[in-house]
Write an enzyme that holds these catalytic residues in place. Structure first.
Site, PDB file in Angstrom:
ATOM      1  N   CYS A 105      -7.346  58.798   9.520  1.00 55.90           N
ATOM      2  CA  CYS A 105      -7.928  60.029   8.974  1.00 55.90           C
ATOM      3  C   CYS A 105      -9.438  59.900   8.871  1.00 55.90           C
ATOM      4  O   CYS A 105      -9.956  58.956   8.277  1.00 55.90           O
ATOM      5  CB  CYS A 105      -7.417  60.297   7.562  1.00 55.90           C
ATOM      6  SG  CYS A 105      -5.653  60.471   7.449  1.00 55.90           S
ATOM      7  N   CYS A 161     -18.065  67.583   6.127  1.00 53.69           N
ATOM      8  CA  CYS A 161     -17.705  66.692   5.015  1.00 53.69           C
ATOM      9  C   CYS A 161     -18.381  65.329   5.255  1.00 53.69           C
ATOM     10  O   CYS A 161     -18.214  64.732   6.317  1.00 53.69           O
ATOM     11  CB  CYS A 161     -16.192  66.528   4.911  1.00 53.69           C
ATOM     12  SG  CYS A 161     -15.347  68.108   4.696  1.00 53.69           S
ATOM     13  N   CYS A 167     -16.442  62.052   6.554  1.00 54.14           N
ATOM     14  CA  CYS A 167     -15.601  62.169   7.747  1.00 54.14           C
ATOM     15  C   CYS A 167     -16.456  62.059   9.009  1.00 54.14           C
ATOM     16  O   CYS A 167     -17.451  62.761   9.147  1.00 54.14           O
ATOM     17  CB  CYS A 167     -14.866  63.511   7.719  1.00 54.14           C
ATOM     18  SG  CYS A 167     -13.905  63.841   9.208  1.00 54.14           S
ATOM     19  N   CYS A 185     -16.262  69.348  14.538  1.00 53.64           N
ATOM     20  CA  CYS A 185     -15.898  70.128  13.360  1.00 53.64           C
ATOM     21  C   CYS A 185     -17.170  70.647  12.709  1.00 53.64           C
ATOM     22  O   CYS A 185     -18.192  69.967  12.704  1.00 53.64           O
ATOM     23  CB  CYS A 185     -15.133  69.248  12.359  1.00 53.64           C
ATOM     24  SG  CYS A 185     -14.493  70.181  10.935  1.00 53.64           S
ATOM     25  N   CYS A 215      -0.711  63.583  15.782  1.00 51.12           N
ATOM     26  CA  CYS A 215      -1.817  64.175  15.037  1.00 51.12           C
ATOM     27  C   CYS A 215      -2.749  64.786  16.085  1.00 51.12           C
ATOM     28  O   CYS A 215      -3.271  64.070  16.942  1.00 51.12           O
ATOM     29  CB  CYS A 215      -2.511  63.061  14.249  1.00 51.12           C
ATOM     30  SG  CYS A 215      -3.989  63.606  13.394  1.00 51.12           S
ATOM     31  N   ASN A 249     -11.043  55.688   4.650  1.00 49.19           N
ATOM     32  CA  ASN A 249     -11.228  54.893   5.859  1.00 49.19           C
ATOM     33  C   ASN A 249     -12.714  54.796   6.163  1.00 49.19           C
ATOM     34  O   ASN A 249     -13.435  55.772   6.011  1.00 49.19           O
ATOM     35  CB  ASN A 249     -10.508  55.559   7.039  1.00 49.19           C
ATOM     36  CG  ASN A 249      -9.005  55.539   6.853  1.00 49.19           C
ATOM     37  OD1 ASN A 249      -8.423  54.483   6.642  1.00 49.19           O
ATOM     38  ND2 ASN A 249      -8.374  56.705   6.889  1.00 49.19           N
ATOM     39  N   GLU A 274      -9.714  63.857  20.518  1.00 49.24           N
ATOM     40  CA  GLU A 274      -8.682  62.822  20.440  1.00 49.24           C
ATOM     41  C   GLU A 274      -7.392  63.317  19.804  1.00 49.24           C
ATOM     42  O   GLU A 274      -7.401  64.274  19.024  1.00 49.24           O
ATOM     43  CB  GLU A 274      -9.225  61.641  19.619  1.00 49.24           C
ATOM     44  CG  GLU A 274     -10.419  60.996  20.300  1.00 49.24           C
ATOM     45  CD  GLU A 274     -11.073  59.876  19.505  1.00 49.24           C
ATOM     46  OE1 GLU A 274     -11.423  58.867  20.135  1.00 49.24           O
ATOM     47  OE2 GLU A 274     -11.251  59.994  18.289  1.00 49.24           O
ATOM     48  N   SER A 304      -3.487  71.249   8.142  1.00 51.11           N
ATOM     49  CA  SER A 304      -4.357  70.723   7.095  1.00 51.11           C
ATOM     50  C   SER A 304      -5.685  71.462   7.123  1.00 51.11           C
ATOM     51  O   SER A 304      -6.275  71.653   8.177  1.00 51.11           O
ATOM     52  CB  SER A 304      -4.576  69.224   7.337  1.00 51.11           C
ATOM     53  OG  SER A 304      -5.387  68.675   6.327  1.00 51.11           O
ATOM     54  N   LEU A 343      -8.402  68.459  -0.855  1.00 48.63           N
ATOM     55  CA  LEU A 343      -9.085  68.788  -2.113  1.00 48.63           C
ATOM     56  C   LEU A 343     -10.171  67.754  -2.437  1.00 48.63           C
ATOM     57  O   LEU A 343     -11.332  68.104  -2.590  1.00 48.63           O
ATOM     58  CB  LEU A 343      -8.060  68.902  -3.243  1.00 48.63           C
ATOM     59  CG  LEU A 343      -8.540  69.663  -4.481  1.00 48.63           C
ATOM     60  CD1 LEU A 343      -8.846  71.119  -4.162  1.00 48.63           C
ATOM     61  CD2 LEU A 343      -7.491  69.602  -5.595  1.00 48.63           C
TER      62      LEU A 343
HETATM   63  N1  SAH Z   1     -10.320  69.873   8.779  1.00 50.16           N
HETATM   64  C1  SAH Z   1      -8.980  69.684   8.303  1.00 50.16           C
HETATM   65  C2  SAH Z   1      -8.189  68.814   9.230  1.00 50.16           C
HETATM   66  C3  SAH Z   1      -8.608  67.346   9.221  1.00 50.16           C
HETATM   67  S1  SAH Z   1      -7.339  66.481   8.450  1.00 50.16           S
HETATM   68  C4  SAH Z   1      -9.012  69.148   6.898  1.00 50.16           C
HETATM   69  O1  SAH Z   1     -10.084  68.739   6.450  1.00 50.16           O
HETATM   70  O2  SAH Z   1      -8.001  69.190   6.213  1.00 50.16           O
HETATM   71  C5  SAH Z   1      -7.995  64.985   8.141  1.00 50.16           C
HETATM   72  C6  SAH Z   1      -7.770  64.558   6.700  1.00 50.16           C
HETATM   73  O3  SAH Z   1      -8.395  63.296   6.532  1.00 50.16           O
HETATM   74  C7  SAH Z   1      -8.441  65.496   5.725  1.00 50.16           C
HETATM   75  O4  SAH Z   1      -7.739  65.546   4.515  1.00 50.16           O
HETATM   76  C8  SAH Z   1      -9.761  64.812   5.544  1.00 50.16           C
HETATM   77  O5  SAH Z   1     -10.446  65.229   4.398  1.00 50.16           O
HETATM   78  C9  SAH Z   1      -9.344  63.370   5.496  1.00 50.16           C
HETATM   79  N2  SAH Z   1     -10.434  62.447   5.772  1.00 50.16           N
HETATM   80  C10 SAH Z   1     -11.597  62.701   6.399  1.00 50.16           C
HETATM   81  N3  SAH Z   1     -12.364  61.599   6.445  1.00 50.16           N
HETATM   82  C11 SAH Z   1     -11.664  60.620   5.853  1.00 50.16           C
HETATM   83  C12 SAH Z   1     -11.917  59.239   5.623  1.00 50.16           C
HETATM   84  N4  SAH Z   1     -13.052  58.663   6.009  1.00 50.16           N
HETATM   85  N5  SAH Z   1     -10.960  58.526   4.994  1.00 50.16           N
HETATM   86  C13 SAH Z   1      -9.797  59.096   4.603  1.00 50.16           C
HETATM   87  N6  SAH Z   1      -9.496  60.387   4.807  1.00 50.16           N
HETATM   88  C14 SAH Z   1     -10.424  61.137   5.415  1.00 50.16           C
END
Ligand code: SAH
Length: 369
Positions: free
Chosen positions: A362, A136, A139, A132, A125, A319, A106, A217, A241
């Protein structure tokens, strides 16, 4: 669910070669192989990057007799929009793409109209991988695992599609690109690097978007952050972070078990020093998990000590994702967190999250048809 980290994408067939995969030299070779004069390479590049056209049938400066041949050899249709959903009165639009091999992923286009006569912004975006491998737990993409890397052209096509939609529907330009869709961009390093070069190169060699308006990112692949710093591109780095202490970060961002906070901050400060650019630190605020006042203090302290003024904290209210028991922090907790980070001398803002109700925010991208 406990998942393994996957750094190397599974070996899957990549899509057919596309013009956008080729660098300047390879474009000349490709057109000469078709029996065309070398100057056609520049013409095609101008069509693709300048006019945002990927359909040779519409390239009127190309002799009609060769358009079909050029289409077959260099412009296969790589992506088909399988579904588009909108919210925020059409200002946020998510596209589900289907690749030639059926792979789905997407991208999300967000418009921020200007206020009081100032120019607006439009950000796309984009995804760098289908799925991935970084696992995490908060996510949705991380929970689905890694399918495959996207090719250079598959990533660039997301940009071209967004830019041409904006131009055709609104007469506007794409101003910003964030690698915050699906995937870990630095785990698909070489392709992402080629993509970055083409995004920032001036037409006809690229889209001509300024490097500082492009954000990569990452979960924090420390060696790749240093490598990116040395490429001299000047794109913005965002570091996910999410915790200031290793004990918690080991669980929220599993790659921390490989490169811990000290190592990743070292790499990110190297990035800031080398490029002179402020690093953006992403912190998804999760109720009762990482939102305690002491963590805000520690975050501010560590970042200020490491970066001085070359850092900015972006708080992202968590989110919701399917099956997750976690929730965003209450607003008063969020406000206190912001105040405490700022009290350490670090700028901090709360990201305006777009697209929650269409699962476009995100961490919500899962490419479910
Ligand atoms: N893999 C890269 C690119 C993804 S960016 C990275 O992790 O940076 C997406 C951003 O949204 C990242 O900072 C990720 O940690 C954050 N993210 C992931 N799940 C989320 C959620 N449920 N709510 C808010 N932010 C989230």
């Amino acid at each position: 669910m406990k998942q393994e980290l996957v750094f190397e994408a599974p070996r899957r067939a990549m899509p057919p070669r596309h013009f956008a995969d080729l660098d300047d030299g390879a474009r000349v070779v490709a057109v000469t192989e078709l029996g065309l004069p070398a100057f056609r390479a520049k013409q095609l590049a101008n069509q693709y990057f300048g006019r945002l056209t990927a359909d040779p049938a519409a390239m009127t400066d190309l002799p009609a007799a060769v358009r079909a041949q050029v289409a077959d050899a260099l412009f296969p249709t790589l992506l088909t929009p399988a579904r588009q959903v909108e919210c925020d009165a059409g200002e946020t639009r998510k596209t589900l793409w289907r690749a030639v091999d059926g792979t789905t992923f997407e991208s999300v286009l967000m418009r921020y109209p200007g206020r009081d006569g100032s120019a607006g912004r439009a950000t796309v975006c984009i995804s760098s991988q289908a799925g991935c491998g970084m696992a995490c737990p908060f996510c949705a993409t991380g929970q689905g695992g890694l399918n495959r890397n996207l090719s250079v052209a598959e990533i660039l096509e997301q940009v071209r599609a967004a830019a041409s939609e904006l131009r055709d529907e609104r007469g506007e330009r794409l101003s910003n690109i964030v690698f915050m869709g699906m995937g870990e961009p630095l785990a698909n390093y070489n392709r992402v690097l080629s993509v970055l070069r083409r995004i920032i190169a001036a037409p006809p060699n690229g889209f001509g978007i300024s490097a500082r308006s492009v954000t990569v990112s990452t979960v924090g692949l420390a060696p790749a952050i240093r490598r990116l710093a040395d490429e001299g591109l000047g794109v913005t780095l965002a570091l996910s972070l999410h915790a200031p202490d290793d004990e918690l970060r080991n669980t929220l961002v599993p790659v921390n078990n490989r490169w811990d906070i000290t190592e990743v901050l070292d790499a990110a400060t190297y990035y800031a020093r080398t490029t002179g650019r402020r690093v953006s630190v992403e912190y998804a605020l999760i109720r009762d998990v990482n939102d305690q006042p002491w963590r805000a203090d520690l975050l501010g302290k560590k970042l200020h000590a490491a970066f001085g003024p070359l850092v900015h904290v972006n708080l992202i209210p968590l989110n919701p994702t399917p099956g997750s028991r976690w929730d965003a922090s209450p607003k008063p907790v969020e406000r206190e967190f912001v105040a405490r980070v700022r009290a350490q001398g670090v700028t901090c803002t709360v990201r305006d999250t777009r697209g929650r109700e269409i699962a476009a925010a995100c961490g919500q991208l899962a490419a479910e048809g």
